[in-house]
Design a protein around this motif. Structure first.
Motif, PDB file in Angstrom:
ATOM      1  N   SER A  23       3.198   1.618  -9.537  1.00  0.00           N
ATOM      2  CA  SER A  23       2.941   3.082  -9.371  1.00  0.00           C
ATOM      3  C   SER A  23       2.541   3.038  -8.027  1.00  0.00           C
ATOM      4  N   LEU A  24       2.417   4.598  -7.579  1.00  0.00           N
ATOM      5  CA  LEU A  24       2.002   4.563  -6.302  1.00  0.00           C
ATOM      6  C   LEU A  24       0.707   4.235  -5.726  1.00  0.00           C
ATOM      7  N   THR A  25      -0.482   4.240  -6.720  1.00  0.00           N
ATOM      8  CA  THR A  25      -1.549   3.518  -6.298  1.00  0.00           C
ATOM      9  C   THR A  25      -1.661   2.138  -5.802  1.00  0.00           C
ATOM     10  N   ILE A  26      -0.982   1.603  -6.532  1.00  0.00           N
ATOM     11  CA  ILE A  26      -0.858  -0.123  -6.373  1.00  0.00           C
ATOM     12  C   ILE A  26       0.046  -0.286  -5.309  1.00  0.00           C
ATOM     13  N   LEU A  27       1.099   0.743  -5.128  1.00  0.00           N
ATOM     14  CA  LEU A  27       2.332   0.601  -3.984  1.00  0.00           C
ATOM     15  C   LEU A  27       1.567   0.572  -2.695  1.00  0.00           C
ATOM     16  N   SER A  28       0.553   1.423  -2.665  1.00  0.00           N
ATOM     17  CA  SER A  28      -0.268   1.633  -1.358  1.00  0.00           C
ATOM     18  C   SER A  28      -0.978   0.437  -0.949  1.00  0.00           C
ATOM     19  N   PHE A  29      -1.414  -0.302  -1.926  1.00  0.00           N
ATOM     20  CA  PHE A  29      -2.145  -1.515  -1.737  1.00  0.00           C
ATOM     21  C   PHE A  29      -1.092  -2.658  -1.511  1.00  0.00           C
ATOM     22  N   LEU A  30      -0.011  -2.745  -2.018  1.00  0.00           N
ATOM     23  CA  LEU A  30       0.925  -3.632  -1.605  1.00  0.00           C
ATOM     24  C   LEU A  30       1.417  -3.359  -0.406  1.00  0.00           C
ATOM     25  N   ILE A  31       1.598  -2.142   0.088  1.00  0.00           N
ATOM     26  CA  ILE A  31       1.923  -1.997   1.776  1.00  0.00           C
ATOM     27  C   ILE A  31       1.058  -2.409   2.519  1.00  0.00           C
ATOM     28  N   ILE A  32      -0.434  -2.419   2.237  1.00  0.00           N
ATOM     29  CA  ILE A  32      -1.435  -2.690   3.115  1.00  0.00           C
ATOM     30  C   ILE A  32      -1.486  -4.461   3.253  1.00  0.00           C
ATOM     31  N   GLY A  33      -1.144  -4.815   1.838  1.00  0.00           N
ATOM     32  CA  GLY A  33      -1.044  -6.450   1.889  1.00  0.00           C
ATOM     33  C   GLY A  33       0.081  -7.017   2.722  1.00  0.00           C
ATOM     34  N   GLN A  34       1.429  -6.258   2.570  1.00  0.00           N
ATOM     35  CA  GLN A  34       2.483  -6.784   3.287  1.00  0.00           C
ATOM     36  C   GLN A  34       2.201  -6.538   4.831  1.00  0.00           C
ATOM     37  N   ILE A  35       1.532  -5.497   5.390  1.00  0.00           N
ATOM     38  CA  ILE A  35       1.223  -5.563   6.606  1.00  0.00           C
ATOM     39  C   ILE A  35       0.259  -6.503   6.991  1.00  0.00           C
ATOM     40  N   ALA A  36      -0.705  -7.038   6.204  1.00  0.00           N
ATOM     41  CA  ALA A  36      -1.686  -8.018   6.558  1.00  0.00           C
ATOM     42  C   ALA A  36      -0.716  -9.374   6.600  1.00  0.00           C
ATOM     43  N   LEU A  37      -0.001  -9.401   5.639  1.00  0.00           N
ATOM     44  CA  LEU A  37       0.836 -10.778   5.728  1.00  0.00           C
ATOM     45  C   LEU A  37       1.626 -10.632   6.830  1.00  0.00           C
ATOM     46  N   LEU A  38       2.374  -9.522   7.426  1.00  0.00           N
ATOM     47  CA  LEU A  38       3.182  -9.740   8.761  1.00  0.00           C
ATOM     48  C   LEU A  38       2.287 -10.043   9.888  1.00  0.00           C
ATOM     49  N   VAL A  39       0.980  -9.575   9.747  1.00  0.00           N
ATOM     50  CA  VAL A  39       0.083  -9.994  11.021  1.00  0.00           C
ATOM     51  C   VAL A  39      -0.049 -11.369  10.894  1.00  0.00           C
ATOM     52  N   LEU A  40      -0.373 -11.973   9.644  1.00  0.00           N
ATOM     53  CA  LEU A  40      -0.673 -13.524   9.487  1.00  0.00           C
ATOM     54  C   LEU A  40       0.671 -14.337   9.961  1.00  0.00           C
ATOM     55  N   GLU A  41       1.862 -13.682   9.424  1.00  0.00           N
ATOM     56  CA  GLU A  41       2.977 -14.310   9.846  1.00  0.00           C
ATOM     57  C   GLU A  41       3.140 -14.480  11.463  1.00  0.00           C
ATOM     58  N   SER A  42       2.841 -13.226  12.044  1.00  0.00           N
ATOM     59  CA  SER A  42       2.769 -13.317  13.388  1.00  0.00           C
ATOM     60  C   SER A  42       1.933 -14.275  14.034  1.00  0.00           C
ATOM     61  N   ALA A  43       0.801 -14.810  13.514  1.00  0.00           N
ATOM     62  CA  ALA A  43      -0.122 -15.721  13.872  1.00  0.00           C
ATOM     63  C   ALA A  43       0.721 -16.988  13.780  1.00  0.00           C
ATOM     64  N   VAL A  44       1.158 -17.378  12.669  1.00  0.00           N
ATOM     65  CA  VAL A  44       1.768 -18.424  11.873  1.00  0.00           C
ATOM     66  C   VAL A  44       3.026 -18.843  12.964  1.00  0.00           C
ATOM     67  N   ALA A  45       3.825 -17.856  13.614  1.00  0.00           N
ATOM     68  CA  ALA A  45       4.854 -17.908  14.391  1.00  0.00           C
ATOM     69  C   ALA A  45       4.360 -18.345  15.953  1.00  0.00           C
TER      70      ALA A  45
END
Length: 225
Positions: free
Chosen positions: A184-206
Motif C-alpha cells: 500500500s502507499l503508506t507502507i511503500l513510503s516506509f519502504l522507500i525511506i528504508g531503501q535510502i537508509a540501506l543505500l547510505v549504509l551500502e555507501s559506507a560498506v563500499a
C-alpha cells in the motif's frame, strides 16, 4: 519474475555476443581528477588529500624496511575497489566487485607474490613466523599446522569478504525493492525511506571494504620483510 535470487548478479549486457559487463570496471577512470591537464579543483585537492593520508597510513603499516613507493600499489588497489563498489550502487551498472572472479584475481596474485618473495629472500624469517614467540615446544607442531592453514586461506578470505559484503547489501535491496508493487502507499513510503537508509549504509560498506582489503594486503606484505 526471477527464478533465482542470485540472477540479479548474472552477466546480461552484450552486443553481438560480446560481453559488456566487465567494462564497468574501467568506468572509475572517468572519476579520476583531471589535474594533469586542468587547474586543480576542490574535488582533485580532496582526492589528493585522501591519497596522501592513505600513503602515510600504508607507509606506517609497511614499516621502515619497505621499498620506497610500495604504498602506491595498495593505494591503487584501494582506488580500484572503491570505484567499483560505488559504481555498483547505480542502477544498470554491473557490480564486478561482487564476483569472486574479480576479487580473487586481485587477492591471489598479491598473496602469491608476497609468499614467493618471502620464501625466496627471507626463508628463515618465514619459518620463524610459523611458530609464534613463546609457544611451548609441545604445541609447536600444532601451531605450524594452524599458521600454515591460516596463511593458505588468506587470499580466499580476502576475496570472499569483499564479494560477500557486496552481494549481501545488493540482495537485501533487491528483496525489498521487489515487494514494492504489492504494498500500500503508506507502507511503500516506509519502504522507500528504508531503501535510502540501506543505500547510505551500502555507501559506507563500499568505503570500508575497499579500505579493509587494502589494509589487509598491506599487513600481509609487511610480514614477509
Amino acid at each position: 519474475m526471477m527464478t533465482n535470487l542470485f540472477s540479479v548478479f548474472d552477466p546480461t549486457s552484450s552486443i553481438m555476443n560480446l560481453s559488456l559487463n566487465w567494462i564497468s570496471t574501467f568506468i572509475g577512470i572517468l572519476l579520476i581528477p583531471m589535474s594533469f591537464w586542468l587547474l586543480p579543483s576542490g574535488y582533485s585537492l580532496l582526492w589528493n588529500k585522501i591519497l596522501y593520508t592513505l600513503h602515510k597510513e600504508f607507509s606506517t603499516l609497511l614499516g621502515p624496511t619497505s621499498h620506497p613507493g610500495s604504498s602506491f600499489i595498495f593505494i591503487s588497489l584501494f582506488s580500484l575497489i572503491l570505484f567499483n563498489n560505488f559504481l555498483g550502487l547505480f542502477p544498470y551498472i554491473f557490480t564486478s566487485s561482487s564476483h569472486l572472479s574479480f576479487t580473487l584475481a586481485l587477492a591471489l596474485p598479491l598473496w602469491l607474490s608476497f609468499m614467493l618473495y618471502g620464501w625466496i629472500n627471507h626463508t628463515q624469517h618465514m619459518f620463524a613466523h610459523l611458530v609464534p614467540q613463546g609457544t611451548p615446544p609441545v604445541l609447536m607442531p600444532f601451531m605450524v599446522c594452524i599458521e600454515t592453514i591460516s596463511n593458505v586461506i588468506r587470499p580466499g578470505t580476502l576475496a570472499v569478504r569483499l564479494a560477500a559484503n557486496m552481494i549481501a547489501g545488493h540482495l537485501l535491496m533487491t528483496l525489498l525493492g521487489n515487494t514494492g508493487p504489492s504494498l500500500s502507499l503508506t507502507i511503500l513510503s516506509f519502504l522507500i525511506i528504508g531503501q535510502i537508509a540501506l543505500l547510505v549504509l551500502e555507501s559506507a560498506v563500499a568505503i570500508i571494504q575497499s579500505y579493509v582489503f587494502a589494509v589487509l594486503s598491506t599487513l600481509y606484505s609487511s610480514e614477509v620483510n
